[in-house]
Design an enzyme around this catalytic site. Sequence first.
Site, short mmCIF file in Angstrom:
data_model
loop_
_atom_site.label_atom_id
_atom_site.label_comp_id
_atom_site.label_asym_id
_atom_site.label_seq_id
_atom_site.Cartn_x
_atom_site.Cartn_y
_atom_site.Cartn_z
N HIS A 105 0.89 -1.32 -0.23
CA HIS A 105 0.07 0.09 -0.09
C HIS A 105 1.08 1.23 0.17
O HIS A 105 2.11 1.20 0.50
CB HIS A 105 -0.89 -0.01 1.21
CG HIS A 105 -0.12 0.33 2.56
ND1 HIS A 105 0.46 -0.99 3.14
CD2 HIS A 105 0.19 1.31 3.28
CE1 HIS A 105 1.22 -0.59 4.30
NE2 HIS A 105 0.65 0.82 4.35
N ASP A 107 0.56 4.85 1.95
CA ASP A 107 -0.06 5.25 3.23
C ASP A 107 -1.51 6.16 2.80
O ASP A 107 -1.41 7.35 2.06
CB ASP A 107 0.53 5.97 4.10
CG ASP A 107 1.65 4.93 4.91
OD1 ASP A 107 1.18 3.97 5.01
OD2 ASP A 107 2.54 5.40 5.12
N HIS A 264 4.69 0.11 0.16
CA HIS A 264 5.31 -0.84 1.25
C HIS A 264 4.46 -1.89 1.66
O HIS A 264 3.24 -1.63 1.61
CB HIS A 264 6.01 0.05 2.39
CG HIS A 264 4.94 0.97 3.15
ND1 HIS A 264 4.50 1.93 2.45
CD2 HIS A 264 4.70 0.66 4.32
CE1 HIS A 264 3.71 2.35 3.40
NE2 HIS A 264 3.46 1.76 4.67
N ARG A 279 4.60 5.42 14.29
CA ARG A 279 4.65 6.31 13.01
C ARG A 279 3.98 7.73 13.04
O ARG A 279 3.06 7.86 13.72
CB ARG A 279 3.85 5.41 11.99
CG ARG A 279 4.02 6.01 10.43
CD ARG A 279 2.99 5.08 9.49
NE ARG A 279 1.92 5.89 9.03
CZ ARG A 279 0.98 5.35 8.67
NH1 ARG A 279 0.86 4.20 8.21
NH2 ARG A 279 -0.18 6.37 8.41
C1 SIN Z 1 3.00 0.89 7.78
O1 SIN Z 1 2.22 0.44 6.89
O2 SIN Z 1 2.90 2.10 8.13
C2 SIN Z 1 3.46 0.16 8.67
C3 SIN Z 1 4.75 -0.64 8.23
C4 SIN Z 1 5.40 -1.54 9.32
O3 SIN Z 1 4.88 -1.80 10.28
O4 SIN Z 1 6.63 -1.84 8.91
#
Ligand code: SIN
Length: 294
Positions: A105, A107, A264, A279
């Site tokens: 995805h 974000d 990611h 985050r």
């Molecule tokens: C995310 O998608 O923001 C999290 C990525 C992760 O936990 O590595």
Amino acid sequence: MSNPYRHLQTRPIAGALGAEIDGVDLSRELPAEVFEEIRRALHENLVIFFRGQRLTPQQHIDFSARFGELLEVPFVRALDGYPAILPVMKGKAETKRRLFGGLWHSDMSYAQEPPLGSALYGRVIPPYGGDTMWANMYRAYDTLSDRLKQMLDGLNAVHSAVRSYGSGGAVVNNGDPAHKMDVRTDDRAVQEVIHPVVRVHPATGRKALYVNSTYTLRFDGMTQEESEPLLQFLYEHAARPEFTCRFRWSEGALALWDNRCTQHLAMNDYDGFDREMHRTTISGDRPVGVALRV
Ligand code: SIN
């Protein structure tokens, strides 16, 4: 390889994208020229990593906020006292089928103005597993045939959070104490937004593929059945191993990525161990598509 930066040392971690940066202490207020080199390193490497940091939540916020206003992420309960920090957590007793962030995805592509970037800080790291992968969406676009590029340049896609955060969505747990994260649905989960399938990066001017298997529902003006075969091809194409990098976390590492030209996913391969990350999410602009010649 000569170092193209005055204040930074960068070490690429893969051929497609991603570089570790040494010699920067993100807990300090960085001089403008150092910060501008970090921004340049982000544009050139798409995701950058700083290991061995010791950041309080406020220092994490202060660094991220130099890139833009921070967003409060819908659906997920923020860290107490810090609405701009999204705790990404899985406990050792949890055996989740679908992890938060566990499919490819970009974000919040379900938002009208999706975030420019995100900064993820590793607090508790399992002894193995829990890596994060990123894919270079410029490269995904650049390696398509000219005819397909031309077709995609003229298409828009519908995005929504429904599959993740709709009632019964894949990562919703409605505060169930068995889950460390508190993820709840609300009306915003079913809203649909339309974005260009190919977006032009506002800083680099490069074209990036902008569809992802978590939030993209279909091409605008087509049914889901009509859209699915081409979308599936694009998802598989974008995730080709040679277009990706994979980061092995260590406590105190911070990853900063550009959501406009990457996607990611978090690996779900550490049952029996805790993983805790913080985050921040940096606001961005409405995606701009390719100006078509008529
Ligand atoms: C995310 O998608 O923001 C999290 C990525 C992760 O936990 O590595």
